[in-house]
Design an enzyme around this catalytic site. Structure first.
Site, short mmCIF file in Angstrom:
data_model
loop_
_atom_site.label_atom_id
_atom_site.label_comp_id
_atom_site.label_asym_id
_atom_site.label_seq_id
_atom_site.Cartn_x
_atom_site.Cartn_y
_atom_site.Cartn_z
N SER A 8 0.76 -1.19 -0.02
CA SER A 8 0.17 -0.04 0.05
C SER A 8 0.93 1.30 -0.01
O SER A 8 1.53 1.49 1.03
CB SER A 8 -0.90 0.13 1.31
N HIS A 33 -1.50 -1.49 -4.03
CA HIS A 33 -2.66 -1.04 -3.56
C HIS A 33 -2.86 0.41 -3.21
O HIS A 33 -1.71 1.31 -2.83
CB HIS A 33 -2.82 -1.65 -1.95
N ASP A 35 -4.68 3.72 -1.67
CA ASP A 35 -5.85 4.05 -0.54
C ASP A 35 -6.62 5.39 -0.83
O ASP A 35 -5.67 6.49 -0.91
CB ASP A 35 -5.33 3.89 0.87
N MET A 37 -8.93 8.47 0.28
CA MET A 37 -9.93 8.76 1.30
C MET A 37 -10.33 10.25 1.03
O MET A 37 -9.84 11.09 0.51
CB MET A 37 -8.82 8.90 2.55
N HIS A 67 -8.51 1.10 -3.50
CA HIS A 67 -9.46 1.07 -2.34
C HIS A 67 -10.34 2.56 -2.18
O HIS A 67 -9.54 3.23 -1.48
CB HIS A 67 -8.57 0.43 -1.27
N MET A 69 -12.14 4.63 0.00
CA MET A 69 -12.71 4.91 1.32
C MET A 69 -13.57 6.20 1.16
O MET A 69 -13.12 7.24 1.76
CB MET A 69 -11.60 4.92 2.27
N ASP A 171 -6.51 -6.25 5.08
CA ASP A 171 -6.05 -4.78 4.92
C ASP A 171 -5.91 -4.20 6.17
O ASP A 171 -7.07 -4.06 6.81
CB ASP A 171 -6.99 -3.93 4.19
#
Ligand code: DX5
Ligand code: ZN
Length: 219
Positions: A8, A33, A35, A37, A67, A69, A171
């Site tokens: 990540s 990965h 992330d 947000m 991913h 979020m 994760d």
């Protein structure tokens, strides 16, 4: 499905992002990965589709596992697909339209993941057929948190629900000690941020986690 470790980049040195990603790819990483947000679904802000495009332009032949979020993730699917995402995962808690989001992701040419927070029951996975089921092993929002010890039991139930052939991703707090129990419980894709990019030698840390995942059976 052989176990794979997905570094990540949340814990990477952003000033040297290309070099850091190359380092783990040379160590054997085939999936990275990312992330995302939004400051609403989770408190922090992180990165957007521009980072996915930049990683794609490195042309390393890796899968980019995005991913999301973010609240109402279906509104962002097209942008991340255009940027070069391979897989896009949405949180079951982030939209009333998870099924619609999964359809949209596939129509955009990506594989579709659905994620659940530690307190979220697994029922959503009996109502749709995601390509990937992400079981959060910390509460989403920050790297470097402690692995929730009850996670392997939930992962085992998740594997039962989705069966073989679906990627079960874990994760949060994944390191050489926690990866093994997750692998035994049925996980096939292991996200690790701080345990890799916080290590003095990210390539070696990647290999150690990868070795720890091989104690499970392939799914
Ligand atoms: C947390 C993110 C994770 C994070 C994991 O909300 O979804 O992907 O990067 O970080 P570590 O491996 O440090 O727990
Ligand atoms: Zn993540």
């Amino acid at each position: 499905m052989e176990p794979r470790v997905a570094p990540s980049i949340l814990s990477a040195d952003f000033a040297r992002l290309g070099a850091q990603v190359r380092e783990v790819v040379e160590a054997g990483a085939t999936v990275i990965h990312v992330d995302v947000m939004d400051g609403h679904f989770v408190p922090p802000l992180s990165m957007g589709p521009q980072v996915v495009s930049a990683l794609r332009e490195l042309d390393l032949g890796v899968e980019l596992d995005v991913h999301l979020m973010v609240e109402r993730p279906e509104r962002h699917v097209a942008d991340f697909a255009r940027a070069g995402a391979s897989n896009i995962t949405v949180h079951a808690e982030a939209t009333p339209h998870v099924h619609y989001a999964v359809q949209q992701i596939r129509e955009a040419g990506c594989t579709a993941g659905v994620a659940v927070c530690p307190s979220t029951p697994l029922g959503v996975f009996t109502e749709l057929d995601a390509d990937l089921a992400l079981c959060m092993t910390v509460n989403p929002g920050w790297g470097g948190q402690a692995f929730i010890p009850s996670s392997p039991e939930k992962i085992a139930r998740l594997r039962q629900v989705v069966g073989k052939g679906v990627e079960v991703e874990v994760d949060g707090g994944i390191d050489p000690d926690t990866a093994g129990p997750c692998a035994k419980a049925g996980a096939s894709l292991f996200v690790a941020g701080s345990a890799i990019f916080g290590a003095e030698d990210p390539a070696q840390a990647f290999r150690q986690i990868a070795a720890a995942t091989r104690c499970g059976q392939p799914y």
